[in-house]
Design an enzyme around this catalytic site. Structure first.
Site, PDB file in Angstrom:
ATOM      1  N   GLY A 241       0.744  -1.184   0.148  1.00 18.91           N
ATOM      2  CA  GLY A 241      -0.054  -0.053   0.087  1.00 18.91           C
ATOM      3  C   GLY A 241       0.838   1.475  -0.065  1.00 18.91           C
ATOM      4  CB  SER A 242       0.070   4.540   1.379  1.00 17.43           C
ATOM      5  OG  SER A 242      -0.911   4.847   0.428  1.00 17.43           O
ATOM      6  CB  THR A 243       4.530   1.871   3.391  1.00 18.90           C
ATOM      7  OG1 THR A 243       4.321   0.126   2.725  1.00 18.90           O
ATOM      8  CG2 THR A 243       3.588   1.466   4.685  1.00 18.90           C
ATOM      9  CG  PHE A 244       6.127   0.639  -3.175  1.00 20.32           C
ATOM     10  CD1 PHE A 244       7.186   0.112  -3.070  1.00 20.32           C
ATOM     11  CD2 PHE A 244       5.726   1.352  -4.357  1.00 20.32           C
ATOM     12  CE1 PHE A 244       7.810  -0.358  -3.977  1.00 20.32           C
ATOM     13  CE2 PHE A 244       6.712   1.328  -5.530  1.00 20.32           C
ATOM     14  CZ  PHE A 244       7.854   0.276  -5.422  1.00 20.32           C
ATOM     15  CE  LYS A 245       0.020   6.627  -1.813  1.00 23.89           C
ATOM     16  NZ  LYS A 245      -1.114   7.311  -0.941  1.00 23.89           N
TER      17      LYS A 245
END
Length: 482
Positions: A213-217
């Site tokens: 999810g958004s941790t990959f941002k």
């Protein structure tokens, strides 16, 4: 001598020669395979004829050996706080192949490792005194993670960024390795554990890759800064909201319709976790550049040993532009383990350099002399520039202080993090995964953490990285630094 006797003698000699050839072949070529065969009970008898060496946490053995009653296998393995350390130790069983550290260092722990043998041992064929595995695990951080995860299904990893030492590796629900050690009772426990739908034998800290999810941002932001797409985390991006996925009529929206995501800077986009910004950013960079940065952090590495072989975290190939956009928010076919996302935060916390993570400090022989020192041989690799790392640390602090990660705040400590809520199931029909990756600093001490909650009792609308995963990370960081 008549012809019949001569022929019979020759035939007999040929048979004797054939037997000698076969015996030689078995002894010198097949002997090792036969000796190592899992069905050769002599191996188990030899392995458990004496107490095994121990796995040590903070100076104390978390393993032991006990006498087995009524069996030709004299000793069985025992565990102290077995469920707490199961993701680290694994199990050594009289009935099943050993796992985790028990499996990797089986020869060391049972005394058959050739490095343990003295000259006299070699001459007398005596089994050497077993060795010891000294781990890097911090019992306070391990327990903080285990207690905070509680009844949820999830995993957590903590790393010291400056040394690469893994301070905690926790997977829940866990199991008691002691139930698998005795051959007479292990079968029942084995069937029960494998039939459990929560899969307690799965090591979710190291070997359960799921969409991050958004941790990959953070990875996408690092790529944008490293490639010069944007000069700083405070430069405005070119990002419409909503953002139509390229080649489609499908609009990608943000979780909050009121979030200031239109043309938001990287700092603001991380603060509010703007999907539109990072999806377009991934497309603008192109999948090859995003993949190159992801691989620097450790994605697509199928040889990651800590020394347990970690499951490969994946950034995919062969995508169209719409799919590339979805990878920018940690979806489509992007997967990661908690170990991998802890490595991302560890590299950023350590000024852009990653020290190879490891959970064994050293291994010693029966007398306590070091055979191998992993702490002082850990390799350091430059992942991103010092400037990029500093900028992203600053932006991660904004996330915790003013954004979606406020549950990770710790008074008196500098904390930076990134939340993530990953979609799960067709059309996001199943409960999302909650993620949080972070770092904390207290003076000259640091820790990097990643937490993944795969399933909990929370209502679907209450599942978020800040709500479920950040409190676990906070407990781990406090235990490591306070």
């Amino acid at each position: 001598m008549n012809k019949t006797i001569r022929r019979a003698s020759l035939f007999t000699l040929l048979l004797v020669f054939a037997l000698l050839v076969r015996a030689t072949w078995v002894q010198f070529y097949e002997g090792r395979a036969l000796a190592d065969d899992q069905h050769n009970r002599r191996n188990a008898i030899q392995t458990y004829a004496e107490p095994l060496g121990n796995i040590v946490v903070a100076g104390r053995a978390v393993t032991g050996s006990a006498v087995t009653e009524g069996s030709d296998l004299r000793y069985r393995r025992t565990y102290t706080n077995g469920p707490l350390y199961a993701a680290v130790t694994g199990y050594a069983s009289q009935a099943y192949a050993p796992t985790q550290l028990e499996g990797i260092y089986a020869d060391l722990l049972n005394g058959t490792d050739t490095r343990l043998q003295t000259v006299l041992d070699t001459l007398t064929n005596k089994r050497a005194d077993p060795g010891t595995v000294v781990t890097t695990i911090d019992p306070d951080v391990q327990k903080a993670a285990y207690d905070a995860l509680g009844d949820t299904k999830g995993g957590a990893v903590a790393i010291d960024p400056g040394t690469g030492r893994i301070l905690a590796a926790v997977s829940t629900p866990s199991y008691d390795p002691s139930t698998l050690t005795d051959a007479t009772t292990a079968g029942t426990a084995w069937k029960r554990l494998n039939a459990d739908p929560d899969k307690p034998l799965t090591n979710r800290a190291l070997r359960q890759p799921l969409p991050p999810g958004s941790t990959f941002k953070l990875v996408v932001a690092a790529a944008a800064l490293e490639e010069g797409l944007y000069s700083s985390v405070d430069e405005p991006t070119v990002s419409p909201s909503p953002y139509t996925l390229p080649g489609t009529v499908t609009p990608l929206r943000n979780e909050s319709a009121t979030a200031p995501c239109t043309n938001a800077s990287i700092r603001v986009a991380l603060q509010y976790s703007c999907n539109t910004v990072f999806a377009k950013m991934a497309v603008d960079l192109g999948q090859d550049k995003v993949r190159a940065t992801a691989e620097k952090f450790g994605f697509n590495d199928s040889t990651r040993d800590v020394p347990v072989r970690a499951y490969t975290s994946v950034y995919p190939t062969g995508m169209d532009r719409a799919q590339t956009a979805l990878t920018g928010i940690g979806q489509f076919d992007v997967t990661a383990t908690p170990l991998q996302m802890a490595m991302v935060s560890a590299a950023l916390a350590h000024d852009g350099e990653l020290v190879a993570p490891h959970m064994v400090d050293r291994i010693t022989d029966g007398g306590g002399d070091t055979l191998e020192d992993y702490d002082h041989s850990a390799r350091t690799t430059r992942i991103v520039s010092s400037r990029t790392a500093a900028q992203l640390r600053s932006a991660m602090q904004t996330v915790v202080e003013e954004g979606t990660g406020t549950n990770a705040r710790i008074a008196g400590l500098t904390v930076g993090g990134k939340t993530g809520t990953a979609q799960h199931g067709e059309n996001n029909s199943k409960t999302p995964y909650a993620w949080f990756t972070s770092y904390a600093t207290a003076g000259d001490k640091q820790v990097a953490v990643a937490v993944m909650v795969e399933q909990s009792d929370a209502a679907r609308s209450e599942v978020s990285g800040n709500g479920l995963a950040a409190p676990v990370a906070r407990a781990m960081m406090k235990a490591a630094l306070e």
